[in-house]
Design an enzyme around this catalytic site. Structure first.
Site, PDB file in Angstrom:
ATOM      1  N   GLY A 190      46.966  29.106  26.913  1.00 21.83           N
ATOM      2  CA  GLY A 190      46.021  29.484  27.956  1.00 21.83           C
ATOM      3  C   GLY A 190      44.701  28.779  27.736  1.00 21.83           C
ATOM      4  CB  THR A 201      45.396  37.504  25.860  1.00 13.84           C
ATOM      5  OG1 THR A 201      44.883  36.259  26.343  1.00 13.84           O
ATOM      6  CG2 THR A 201      44.333  38.581  25.981  1.00 13.84           C
ATOM      7  CG  ASN A 203      48.699  32.587  29.877  1.00 10.53           C
ATOM      8  OD1 ASN A 203      48.253  33.428  30.644  1.00 10.53           O
ATOM      9  ND2 ASN A 203      49.088  31.382  30.276  1.00 10.53           N
ATOM     10  CD  GLU A 251      44.976  35.989  30.286  1.00  9.49           C
ATOM     11  OE1 GLU A 251      44.527  35.171  29.471  1.00  9.49           O
ATOM     12  OE2 GLU A 251      44.304  36.559  31.158  1.00  9.49           O
ATOM     13  CE1 TYR A 262      49.245  29.925  22.798  1.00 11.84           C
ATOM     14  CE2 TYR A 262      48.562  29.408  20.553  1.00 11.84           C
ATOM     15  CZ  TYR A 262      48.257  29.788  21.842  1.00 11.84           C
ATOM     16  OH  TYR A 262      46.950  30.047  22.180  1.00 11.84           O
ATOM     17  NE  ARG A 275      39.508  47.724  33.320  1.00  8.99           N
ATOM     18  CZ  ARG A 275      39.362  46.438  33.669  1.00  8.99           C
ATOM     19  NH1 ARG A 275      39.353  46.098  34.952  1.00  8.99           N
ATOM     20  NH2 ARG A 275      39.235  45.499  32.755  1.00  8.99           N
ATOM     21  CG  PHE A 280      33.392  43.716  34.492  1.00  5.83           C
ATOM     22  CD1 PHE A 280      33.065  45.056  34.353  1.00  5.83           C
ATOM     23  CD2 PHE A 280      34.734  43.356  34.514  1.00  5.83           C
ATOM     24  CE1 PHE A 280      34.055  46.018  34.231  1.00  5.83           C
ATOM     25  CE2 PHE A 280      35.722  44.310  34.389  1.00  5.83           C
ATOM     26  CZ  PHE A 280      35.385  45.649  34.252  1.00  5.83           C
TER      27      PHE A 280
END
Length: 310
Positions: A190, A201, A203, A251, A262, A275, A280
């Site tokens: 990523g 994270t 990906n 992710e 990987y 959510r 943001f």
């Protein structure tokens, strides 16, 4: 498990369950069960590829269980053979009797058959479960027609599962499936954005036809090759609007775990919706929200006693 798209290459005689089986949900499982327990032939699932709706509507069809995932689940269930019958416009237009003769009698030498109550086949869906029952009765072949499956008074269906996932109702989808909804994909490179924020994270590259739940943040359990048990995590699906992202990504941040994934295949089981995705005003606000997301994920995963570690 023997897998073929060529009727000339099938193992015969067979006990067969027929259907699209996208999702392999509770209703599908009831259709499959008589054949899974059958002793009257090679335990076989006859399904179709591509999905009939994709051919009939000429529009790509997103799938709850793309072919590789469906085959893996059927192997786990103990089936000995899967026939992925090519679904073409010509195949859709054949008379029901031709399907019975070429597929069931000649191709599979069926000795036991199971279908859902709403199964239709042949030109303009003119063949149905009752057609098959009449055929079976003439030849002393048991044909089981499985009635509609309901949960909480509503029909169990692939479309109902899609509707639940589209609104983030993870628990409803899990109840209809009889297992968590899963995403299986390869971990690819990523842009390292999560690592820069302090939350690395993985990906995921998923099959392009895989149906994705609504964009947002989820608590998940993750199976990775290096771990003996599923690991807790937080998954984000979306475009990362805080960074004006253009690419849609999936992710996963693993809680309390580090390592190189990987090139490896991981399987993510959805536990709960946290959510919706949103933009943001500052990166600091995003980091604060991610910390809160991790705490919420721990609670949803039954790890509330570790909240103080975040």
């Amino acid at each position: 498990m023997h897998i073929t798209s060529d009727l000339a290459q099938t193992l015969r005689p067979t006990a067969v369950a027929i259907g699209n089986f996208d999702g392999l949900h509770l209703g599908h499982q009831k259709v499959l069960q008589p054949i899974r327990d059958s002793l009257q032939g090679v335990r076989t699932v006859l399904t179709f590829h591509p999905h009939p709706q994709e051919v009939l509507t000429r529009r790509p069809q997103l799938l709850l269980t793309p072919p590789a995932e469906k085959l893996d689940l059927l192997a786990q269930m103990g089936f000995e053979q899967v026939v992925l019958l090519p679904f073409t416009p010509a195949f859709a237009c054949q008379p029901p009797q031709e399907f019975i003769q070429t597929v069931l009698e000649q191709g599979l030498r069926v000795r036991h058959l199971s279908v859902g109550w709403d199964f239709c086949f042949g030109h303009r869906r003119s063949g149905n479960a009752q057609t098959l029952q009449a055929w079976g009765s003439e030849r002393c072949i048991p044909v089981e027609v499985i009635p509609e499956t309901k949960l909480n008074g509503e029909r169990v269906s692939s479309s109902r599962i899609r509707a639940a996932l589209a609104t983030g109702e993870v628990s409803t989808a899990e109840a209809l499936l009889g297992r968590p909804y899963r995403l299986t994909g390869e971990v690819v490179q990523g842009d390292q954005r999560g690592r820069q924020l302090g939350f690395p994270t993985a990906n995921l590259r998923l099959p392009p036809e895989k149906f994705l739940p609504r964009d947002g943040v989820y608590s998940v359990w993750v199976d990775v090759p290096a771990a003996a048990a599923a690991l807790p995590g937080v998954m984000n699906i979306g475009h990362r609007p805080t960074f004006a992202g253009l690419q849609h990504t999936v992710e996963v941040h693993l809680l309390d775990w580090t390592g190189d994934l990987y090139g490896q295949e991981v399987r993510v089981a959805l536990r709960g919706f946290i959510r919706p995705e949103r933009r943001f005003p500052t990166v600091a606000d995003l980091i604060q929200q991610i910390q809160q997301d991790c705490q919420t994920a721990r609670q949803q995963l039954g790890l509330a006693e570790q909240v103080g570690m975040v």
